[in-house]
Write a protein that holds these residues in place. Structure first.
Motif, PDB file in Angstrom:
ATOM      1  N   GLU A 133       0.879  -1.167   0.000  1.00 21.21           N
ATOM      2  CA  GLU A 133       0.000   0.000   0.000  1.00 21.21           C
ATOM      3  C   GLU A 133       0.918   1.219   0.000  1.00 21.21           C
ATOM      4  O   GLU A 133       1.663   1.434   0.949  1.00 21.21           O
ATOM      5  CB  GLU A 133      -0.897  -0.006   1.234  1.00 21.21           C
ATOM      6  N   PRO A 145       1.228   5.249  -0.175  1.00 22.87           N
ATOM      7  CA  PRO A 145       0.532   6.540  -0.107  1.00 22.87           C
ATOM      8  C   PRO A 145       1.168   7.535  -1.078  1.00 22.87           C
ATOM      9  O   PRO A 145       2.378   7.539  -1.283  1.00 22.87           O
ATOM     10  CB  PRO A 145       0.741   6.978   1.341  1.00 22.87           C
ATOM     11  N   GLU A 196      -5.781   0.103  -7.705  1.00 21.08           N
ATOM     12  CA  GLU A 196      -5.009  -1.122  -7.549  1.00 21.08           C
ATOM     13  C   GLU A 196      -4.236  -1.417  -8.828  1.00 21.08           C
ATOM     14  O   GLU A 196      -4.778  -1.310  -9.919  1.00 21.08           O
ATOM     15  CB  GLU A 196      -5.931  -2.282  -7.201  1.00 21.08           C
ATOM     16  N   VAL A 226      -0.263  -3.967  -5.777  1.00 18.39           N
ATOM     17  CA  VAL A 226       0.096  -2.650  -5.253  1.00 18.39           C
ATOM     18  C   VAL A 226      -1.174  -1.796  -5.226  1.00 18.39           C
ATOM     19  O   VAL A 226      -1.852  -1.660  -6.240  1.00 18.39           O
ATOM     20  CB  VAL A 226       1.163  -1.970  -6.146  1.00 18.39           C
ATOM     21  N   THR A 227      -1.468  -1.235  -4.064  1.00 18.98           N
ATOM     22  CA  THR A 227      -2.608  -0.342  -3.924  1.00 18.98           C
ATOM     23  C   THR A 227      -2.085   1.068  -3.676  1.00 18.98           C
ATOM     24  O   THR A 227      -1.339   1.292  -2.725  1.00 18.98           O
ATOM     25  CB  THR A 227      -3.509  -0.768  -2.751  1.00 18.98           C
ATOM     26  N   VAL A 247      -2.901   4.708  -2.512  1.00 19.79           N
ATOM     27  CA  VAL A 247      -3.918   5.392  -1.713  1.00 19.79           C
ATOM     28  C   VAL A 247      -3.541   6.861  -1.562  1.00 19.79           C
ATOM     29  O   VAL A 247      -2.395   7.244  -1.723  1.00 19.79           O
ATOM     30  CB  VAL A 247      -4.071   4.741  -0.317  1.00 19.79           C
TER      31      VAL A 247
END
Length: 190
Positions: A78, A80, A124, A141-142, A144
């Protein structure tokens, strides 16, 4: 132009692969950089003999790559990123950020073996880590939003601000009439 690769080139092939490339790319880049040689009949025979002799070594490399790939089981990243109101990223998230996120999880990987379509929006994606010709690992892989406020908190703040403005307005109106008569009396006395 047919060439034999001397090293792995992501997007083209792996060491000892025979590949077809455009003549200019082969003559002007791959051959001068010693990343490939021309695939002549004699070079192909030498390659076949070397592969036969190195079969055990190649099998060991594949086994080592599979062991490295096991470290990626259950790994999901994740990342950012700074995001505009429209969901568009300021910049993009690519292989370099994936490698940094993996390093934070204690997994060291060379950036050159990671490929990922650059992420330009929140969502995503999938990064691919190429350990060996036959061993590739897909890492989810996200992307955000960094420091995204909760929607309910924004709604709760808005009515409070409006009430403060409403309360302030009547106070200002009450003070205005009182000031005006005093100003008129002061010039009359003088």
């Amino acid at each position: 132009m047919e060439l034999i690769l001397k090293e792995d080139i992501i997007g083209l092939g792996y060491k000892n692969d025979i590949v077809n490339v455009k003549s200019g790319y082969g003559r002007n880049y791959l051959i001068p950089q010693q990343k490939a040689v021309i695939a002549s009949p004699s070079a192909k025979k030498v390659l076949a003999e070397n592969l036969r002799q190195q079969a055990n070594k190649i099998a060991a490399q594949k086994a080592a790559a599979e062991d490295k790939a096991k470290a990626f089981e259950g790994v999901a990243l994740e990342i950012p990123a700074k995001v505009a109101v429209t969901g568009q990223l300021y910049g993009s998230v690519g292989a370099a950020q994936v490698v940094e996120a993996l390093a934070q999880k204690g997994i060291e990987v060379d950036r050159k073996i990671v490929t990922m379509k650059e992420a330009k929006k929140v969502g995503e994606y999938e990064a691919i880590v190429h350990f060996h010709k036959e061993v590739e690992v897909k890492v989810p892989v996200t992307v955000v939003a960094e420091n995204a406020p909760a929607p309910k908190a924004v709604e709760a703040e808005a009515p409070v601000a409006e009430e403060a403005v409403v309360e302030a307005a009547p106070v200002a109106e009450e003070t205005a009439p009182e000031v005006a008569p005093e100003e008129e009396e002061t010039p009359a006395e003088a």
